[in-house]
Design an enzyme around this catalytic site. Structure first.
Site, PDB file in Angstrom:
ATOM      1  CG  ASP A   1      -2.038   0.957   1.183  1.00 47.01           C
ATOM      2  OD1 ASP A   1      -3.195   0.515   1.220  1.00 47.01           O
ATOM      3  OD2 ASP A   1      -1.775   2.175   1.111  1.00 47.01           O
TER       4      ASP A   1
ATOM      5  CG  ASN B   1     -12.514  -0.463   4.413  1.00 40.76           C
ATOM      6  OD1 ASN B   1     -12.805  -0.982   5.488  1.00 40.76           O
ATOM      7  ND2 ASN B   1     -11.410   0.243   4.242  1.00 40.76           N
TER       8      ASN B   1
ATOM      9  CG  HIS C   1      -8.837  -2.901  -1.896  1.00 41.48           C
ATOM     10  ND1 HIS C   1      -9.765  -2.157  -2.610  1.00 41.48           N
ATOM     11  CD2 HIS C   1      -8.621  -2.213  -0.751  1.00 41.48           C
ATOM     12  CE1 HIS C   1     -10.066  -1.070  -1.943  1.00 41.48           C
ATOM     13  NE2 HIS C   1      -9.393  -1.086  -0.801  1.00 41.48           N
TER      14      HIS C   1
HETATM   15  P1  AMP Z   1      -9.842   1.587   0.811  1.00 39.19           P
HETATM   16  O1  AMP Z   1      -9.933   2.865   1.588  1.00 39.19           O
HETATM   17  O2  AMP Z   1     -10.240   0.365   1.598  1.00 39.19           O
HETATM   18  O3  AMP Z   1     -10.557   1.690  -0.520  1.00 39.19           O
HETATM   19  O4  AMP Z   1      -8.303   1.383   0.537  1.00 39.19           O
HETATM   20  C1  AMP Z   1      -7.632   1.941  -0.534  1.00 39.19           C
HETATM   21  C2  AMP Z   1      -6.157   1.785  -0.236  1.00 39.19           C
HETATM   22  O5  AMP Z   1      -5.455   1.873  -1.451  1.00 39.19           O
HETATM   23  C3  AMP Z   1      -5.575   2.849   0.688  1.00 39.19           C
HETATM   24  O6  AMP Z   1      -4.956   2.201   1.802  1.00 39.19           O
HETATM   25  C4  AMP Z   1      -4.568   3.589  -0.202  1.00 39.19           C
HETATM   26  O7  AMP Z   1      -3.427   3.970   0.519  1.00 39.19           O
HETATM   27  C5  AMP Z   1      -4.246   2.549  -1.237  1.00 39.19           C
HETATM   28  N1  AMP Z   1      -3.847   3.027  -2.552  1.00 39.19           N
HETATM   29  C6  AMP Z   1      -4.483   3.940  -3.338  1.00 39.19           C
HETATM   30  N2  AMP Z   1      -3.842   4.074  -4.516  1.00 39.19           N
HETATM   31  C7  AMP Z   1      -2.787   3.227  -4.481  1.00 39.19           C
HETATM   32  C8  AMP Z   1      -1.737   2.904  -5.406  1.00 39.19           C
HETATM   33  N3  AMP Z   1      -1.652   3.506  -6.601  1.00 39.19           N
HETATM   34  N4  AMP Z   1      -0.820   1.983  -5.033  1.00 39.19           N
HETATM   35  C9  AMP Z   1      -0.906   1.381  -3.818  1.00 39.19           C
HETATM   36  N5  AMP Z   1      -1.866   1.633  -2.912  1.00 39.19           N
HETATM   37  C10 AMP Z   1      -2.781   2.555  -3.235  1.00 39.19           C
END
Ligand code: AMP
Ligand code: ZN
Length: 134
Positions: free
Chosen positions: A30, A86, A99
């Protein structure tokens, strides 16, 4: 899915730090980690959330989460492990491609995944049992 960033990452169109890959999934670090080693399990096929996720992938995702938890706990020597997933903006989802968060926990890390426990009222218990119980 066009314009879905996790589709592009999962399928290798956008590079990401990859911890594991097979025909169905990619596991990446992440970019905004809650703790050292925070990783995401991404299915390669697009599903916006758990409601859209096919049963077969849901089963495989849980088995992969178990495998990664064991491997990461050993490698990173963390003291505990959270698996978070989530669905919907209200639940904190910000990327609308299913995810699972793999979050290694370390004593005193201050990661805030807790809530204040309420009380289960008789009324709620009966209502929920009536509506949800199969
Ligand atoms: P959620 O809030 O459950 O939708 O989680 C989305 C997650 O994706 C967050 O923890 C972000 O930090 C992560 N995230 C968003 N864009 C990227 C990316 N390009 N590469 C890696 N992680 C990401
Ligand atoms: Zn997608």
């Amino acid at each position: 899915m066009e314009n879905c960033i996790f589709c592009k990452i999962a399928n290798g169109e956008i590079p990401a730090a990859t911890l594991y890959e097979d025909g169905d999934f990619r596991v990446i670090l992440d970019l905004g980690p809650a703790s050292k080693g925070h990783a995401l399990i991404l299915p390669k096929a697009h599903a916006a959330n758990i409601y859209e996720l096919p049963d077969e992938l849901a089963g495989k995702a849980m088995i992969l989460a178990k495998k990664m938890a064991g491997k990461m706990t050993e490698a990173l020597q963390c003291d505990g492990f959270n698996i978070v997933q989530n669905n919907g903006e209200t639940a904190g989802q910000t990327v609308f491609h299913f995810h699972m968060h793999l979050i290694p926990r370390y004593k005193g890390d201050g990661v805030g995944l807790t809530w204040t426990p309420g009380t289960l009222s008789d009324e709620d218990r009966e209502e929920i049992l009536e509506k949800v119980k199969a």
